[in-house]
Scaffold this motif. Structure first.
Motif, PDB file in Angstrom:
ATOM      1  N   ASP A 268       0.840  -1.206   0.000  1.00  0.00           N
ATOM      2  CA  ASP A 268       0.000   0.000   0.000  1.00  0.00           C
ATOM      3  C   ASP A 268       0.871   1.251   0.000  1.00  0.00           C
ATOM      4  O   ASP A 268       0.596   2.225  -0.714  1.00  0.00           O
ATOM      5  N   HIS A 269       1.923   1.234   0.811  1.00  0.00           N
ATOM      6  CA  HIS A 269       2.820   2.387   0.910  1.00  0.00           C
ATOM      7  C   HIS A 269       3.499   2.674  -0.431  1.00  0.00           C
ATOM      8  O   HIS A 269       3.450   3.799  -0.939  1.00  0.00           O
TER       9      HIS A 269
ATOM     10  N   LEU B  25       0.988   3.888  -3.147  1.00  0.00           N
ATOM     11  CA  LEU B  25       0.561   5.280  -3.042  1.00  0.00           C
ATOM     12  C   LEU B  25       1.613   6.210  -3.621  1.00  0.00           C
ATOM     13  O   LEU B  25       1.303   7.163  -4.357  1.00  0.00           O
ATOM     14  N   ILE B  26       2.882   5.939  -3.329  1.00  0.00           N
ATOM     15  CA  ILE B  26       3.956   6.775  -3.884  1.00  0.00           C
ATOM     16  C   ILE B  26       3.948   6.686  -5.397  1.00  0.00           C
ATOM     17  O   ILE B  26       4.060   7.696  -6.110  1.00  0.00           O
TER      18      ILE B  26
ATOM     19  N   VAL C 271       1.419   5.943  -7.354  1.00  0.00           N
ATOM     20  CA  VAL C 271       0.227   6.621  -7.873  1.00  0.00           C
ATOM     21  C   VAL C 271       0.444   8.126  -7.892  1.00  0.00           C
ATOM     22  O   VAL C 271       0.110   8.806  -8.877  1.00  0.00           O
ATOM     23  N   MET C 272       1.052   8.658  -6.847  1.00  0.00           N
ATOM     24  CA  MET C 272       1.294  10.110  -6.798  1.00  0.00           C
ATOM     25  C   MET C 272       2.280  10.532  -7.881  1.00  0.00           C
ATOM     26  O   MET C 272       2.118  11.585  -8.506  1.00  0.00           O
ATOM     27  N   ILE C 273       3.294   9.730  -8.126  1.00  0.00           N
ATOM     28  CA  ILE C 273       4.251  10.063  -9.194  1.00  0.00           C
ATOM     29  C   ILE C 273       3.546  10.028 -10.539  1.00  0.00           C
ATOM     30  O   ILE C 273       3.759  10.893 -11.401  1.00  0.00           O
TER      31      ILE C 273
END
Lengths: 110, 229
Positions: free
Chosen positions: B25-26, B29-30, B32-34
């Motif tokens: 998950d961690h 998320l990174i 997805v943000m990139i």
């Protein structure tokens, strides 16, 4: 900022995964999106430059989401570990109650 | 267990798999943000006004897009390394299971208990009951105690197979002439399914693995019955 267990009534399913149940996920995006919109609007109010405000707003969303996520997840992980230690200590206390091991532990902690 | 159109990880049945899901998950998320950032930059190209035709260099932006990814990678690497070392810990297993891959079935040995051995074949579809899982159910499941550290030794008798149970985060190759060892811990009762994960011939997709996790007293009863029969 560490999260309580997520509210099961709030559900948001993406590709079969309920992402609202992931610790810190919901709040990260709520704060990130609202912060980005807020700071973008304030920048526009102050500068009247649309492109710059959009960039500032997006940058705030990006940084806000990631920074909140990192700090929330770290605190959640640390708190979870403490809860596990506490649960194990309580289990051991019930196991050793009334035995010599408990007396030795009491002497050590006294 | 896996159902059709399953894209994500299965629910965990092991503390290590739980940690793997948290890390997944961690990292996701990174990522997805990139991706959102790159999508935004590409979208803004539509509104570009070509004012920098003679641009040669930009020291500041070069520094930013070097240092920022390095920092992001640090925040991925630290939990990753923590998990890597956690997966390597050995915690005094209370029971050892041997798993031997054959073409095309698994055989299991509980050497701790008077050499209980059995083969585990997939139940063919035409013999499957109405409530059975197609291509997943087996005739003899591996019964294991929950809340106990379990060591598994995997090998193979003919070609390379791979013993996999996604819910436990376990995937171990079984190589002929070699013993691979791993440990796991099941923290809830239930049935956990897996499939052979190394191409091994015509029926590679038809040699599943099923673990039945039971409380320790049920396991003792089961193993006593197996020893006596």
């Amino acid at each position: 900022m560490a999260e309580e267990p997520e509210d099961p009534s709030k559900s948001f399913v993406i590709f079969g995964r309920d992402v609202a149940q992931i610790p810190c996920f919901r709040n990260s995006f709520l704060y990130g999106i609202s912060g980005g919109i807020g700071i973008g609007l304030l920048t526009f109010l102050g500068t009247s430059r649309t492109h710059l405000s959009t960039h500032v707003g997006f940058g705030s969303f990006f940084c806000g989401t990631i920074v909140y996520w990192m700090s929330c997840r770290y605190q959640w992980s640390a708190r979870r570990f403490e809860q596990q230690q506490l649960r194990e200590a309580m289990r051991r206390q019930a196991l050793y109650e009334g035995t010599n091991v408990e007396q030795e532990l009491d002497l050590k902690s006294a | 267990m896996s159902t059709w159109a399953n894209l994500g990880l299965q629910d965990s049945a092991s503390p290590l798999m739980e940690q793997l899901i948290f890390f997944h998950d961690h990292a996701l998320l990174i990522l997805v943000m990139i991706t959102v950032l790159v999508g935004y930059l590409m979208f803004m190209l539509f509104f570009n006004s070509y004012v920098n035709r003679f641009l040669l260099h930009g020291q500041l932006i070069e520094m930013i897009w070097t240092i920022l990814p390095a920092i992001i990678l640090l925040f991925i690497a630290m939990p990753s390394l923590r998990l890597l070392y956690l997966l390597d810990e050995i915690n005094e297993p209370s029971i050892t299971l041997k798993s031997i891959g054959h073409q095309w079935y698994w055989s299991y040995e509980y050497s701790d208990f008077n050499n209980v051995e059995f083969d585990s074949y997939m139940i063919p579809t035409n013999e499957l009951s109405n409530d059975g899982f197609r291509l997943l159910d087996v005739d003899n499941r591996i019964v294991l105690p929950m809340n106990s550290q379990i060591r598994i030794l995997v090998t193979a008798a003919d070609v390379i197979h791979s013993w996999t149970v996604p819910a436990l985060g376990v995937k171990v190759d079984g190589t002929p002439g070699r013993l691979n060892q791993t440990n796991f811990f099941i923290n809830r009762p239930g049935l956990f399914y897996g499939q052979c994960s190394e191409i091994c011939g015509a029926n590679h997709s038809f040699m599943p693995i099923v673990i039945e996790s039971v409380p320790v007293n049920y396991f003792i009863k089961w193993i006593s019955n197996s020893v006596n029969s």
